[in-house]
Design a protein around this motif. Sequence first.
Motif, PDB file in Angstrom:
ATOM      1  N   GLN A  29       0.633  -1.082   0.625  1.00 49.24           N
ATOM      2  CA  GLN A  29      -0.369  -0.245   0.208  1.00 49.24           C
ATOM      3  C   GLN A  29       0.576   1.416  -0.025  1.00 49.24           C
ATOM      4  OE1 GLN A  29      -2.148  -0.704   3.383  1.00 49.24           O
ATOM      5  NE2 GLN A  29      -3.831  -1.699   2.234  1.00 49.24           N
ATOM      6  N   ARG A  30       1.956   1.403   1.111  1.00 53.00           N
ATOM      7  CA  ARG A  30       3.117   2.305   1.197  1.00 53.00           C
ATOM      8  C   ARG A  30       3.796   3.090  -0.393  1.00 53.00           C
ATOM      9  NH1 ARG A  30       7.066   3.171   5.198  1.00 53.00           N
ATOM     10  NH2 ARG A  30       8.312   1.332   4.376  1.00 53.00           N
ATOM     11  N   ALA A  31       4.022   1.404  -0.965  1.00 56.12           N
ATOM     12  CA  ALA A  31       4.801   1.786  -2.647  1.00 56.12           C
ATOM     13  C   ALA A  31       4.106   1.646  -3.639  1.00 56.12           C
ATOM     14  CB  ALA A  31       4.923   0.128  -2.910  1.00 56.12           C
ATOM     15  N   ILE A  32       2.579   1.550  -3.783  1.00 58.08           N
ATOM     16  CA  ILE A  32       1.435   1.908  -4.571  1.00 58.08           C
ATOM     17  C   ILE A  32       1.367   3.648  -3.975  1.00 58.08           C
ATOM     18  CG2 ILE A  32      -0.888   1.760  -5.289  1.00 58.08           C
ATOM     19  CD1 ILE A  32      -0.115  -1.119  -5.202  1.00 58.08           C
ATOM     20  N   GLU A  33       1.188   4.022  -3.028  1.00 61.17           N
ATOM     21  CA  GLU A  33       1.083   5.270  -2.617  1.00 61.17           C
ATOM     22  C   GLU A  33       2.485   6.013  -3.144  1.00 61.17           C
ATOM     23  OE1 GLU A  33      -0.925   5.507   1.366  1.00 61.17           O
ATOM     24  OE2 GLU A  33       0.575   7.592   2.270  1.00 61.17           O
ATOM     25  N   PHE A 139      13.649  -3.924  -5.894  1.00 61.61           N
ATOM     26  CA  PHE A 139      12.968  -4.575  -5.448  1.00 61.61           C
ATOM     27  C   PHE A 139      12.428  -3.192  -3.245  1.00 61.61           C
ATOM     28  CE2 PHE A 139      13.877  -7.269  -7.555  1.00 61.61           C
ATOM     29  CZ  PHE A 139      12.482  -8.251  -8.381  1.00 61.61           C
ATOM     30  N   ASP A 140      10.815  -3.216  -3.770  1.00 61.40           N
ATOM     31  CA  ASP A 140       9.954  -2.608  -2.146  1.00 61.40           C
ATOM     32  C   ASP A 140      10.492  -3.652  -0.700  1.00 61.40           C
ATOM     33  OD1 ASP A 140       9.142  -0.278  -3.697  1.00 61.40           O
ATOM     34  OD2 ASP A 140       8.087  -0.979  -4.689  1.00 61.40           O
ATOM     35  N   LEU A 141       9.730  -5.329  -1.912  1.00 62.65           N
ATOM     36  CA  LEU A 141       9.998  -6.415  -0.581  1.00 62.65           C
ATOM     37  C   LEU A 141      10.244  -7.752  -1.085  1.00 62.65           C
ATOM     38  CD1 LEU A 141       7.802  -6.575   2.115  1.00 62.65           C
ATOM     39  CD2 LEU A 141       8.330  -8.618   0.982  1.00 62.65           C
ATOM     40  N   MET A 142      11.237  -8.095  -0.508  1.00 59.80           N
ATOM     41  CA  MET A 142      11.306  -9.419  -1.102  1.00 59.80           C
ATOM     42  C   MET A 142      11.083 -10.596  -0.312  1.00 59.80           C
ATOM     43  SD  MET A 142      15.449  -8.927  -2.672  1.00 59.80           S
ATOM     44  CE  MET A 142      15.976 -10.229  -3.406  1.00 59.80           C
TER      45      MET A 142
END
Length: 236
Positions: A29-33, A139-142
């Motif tokens: 949600q944070r990355a998309i925002e 990457f935002d998250l691995m």
Amino acid sequence: MRDIGNIIKVEDLNELGCKAAEIIIYEGQRAIEQNGKYMLALSGGRTPQPIYKLLSSVEYINQLDWTKVFVFFTDERCVPSDHPDSNYGMVKKLLLDYVPVKYVFGMYNGVENPREAALAYNGTIKDVFNLNTNGTPKFDLMLLGLGEDGHVVSIFPGFENIEISNELVVAPFVEKLRSHRISLTFNVINQSKKNLFIISGSKKKNIFYSLSNTDDSKYPIAQINFNRTNSTWILA
Ligand code: 6PG
């Protein structure tokens, strides 16, 4: 004890699944925002399976805008996607078939030479992240599991130093599995904005404790810079 990140202790694999799903959604949600998209790398193995099921369940499915998620894989076995060992196949069956995802980048494209598959994935990452020749993706998250021998992604003991200058993806032959794997390198893992580790069982927890007690551990996973990559550990 040294600081290797945020530690969350849970009772069992179900609770591990819930916590991990919540973190994956929160970071998404944070990355998309912030950036309009979520660059996510998923791993294989048994431990993440309840997480994938949960992410596609009614409780969680609408919490993330899957149309803006870019799904990559951390490592893969050189088998067709309908083979029971395929990480792509497993994630597809548990998650991707149920969510409105548009961007999925499988690692193994069926070529006979695993090195070619690694090179092709290297190219895919460079294109999708819009990187120059020497660029490394963030990457935002691995999501990362751990093997009982200390392997992470498909970097097994003996391959810890597999960092081939510009390469982001490698295809090591893993002697004990008598097969090639395709794997992201520590170059990539160490640039990730967040690494989420899922650890279950006493052997893996012992590796975790040894990592938190010494900074010269010999396990492959010790090549990760836990602080730089904002690590969270969920221990079941
Ligand atoms: C894979 C992996 C691998 C995995 C560990 C732990 O494709 O197998 O990505 O690195 O995370 O082997 O696997 P388990 O969760 O099955 O113990």
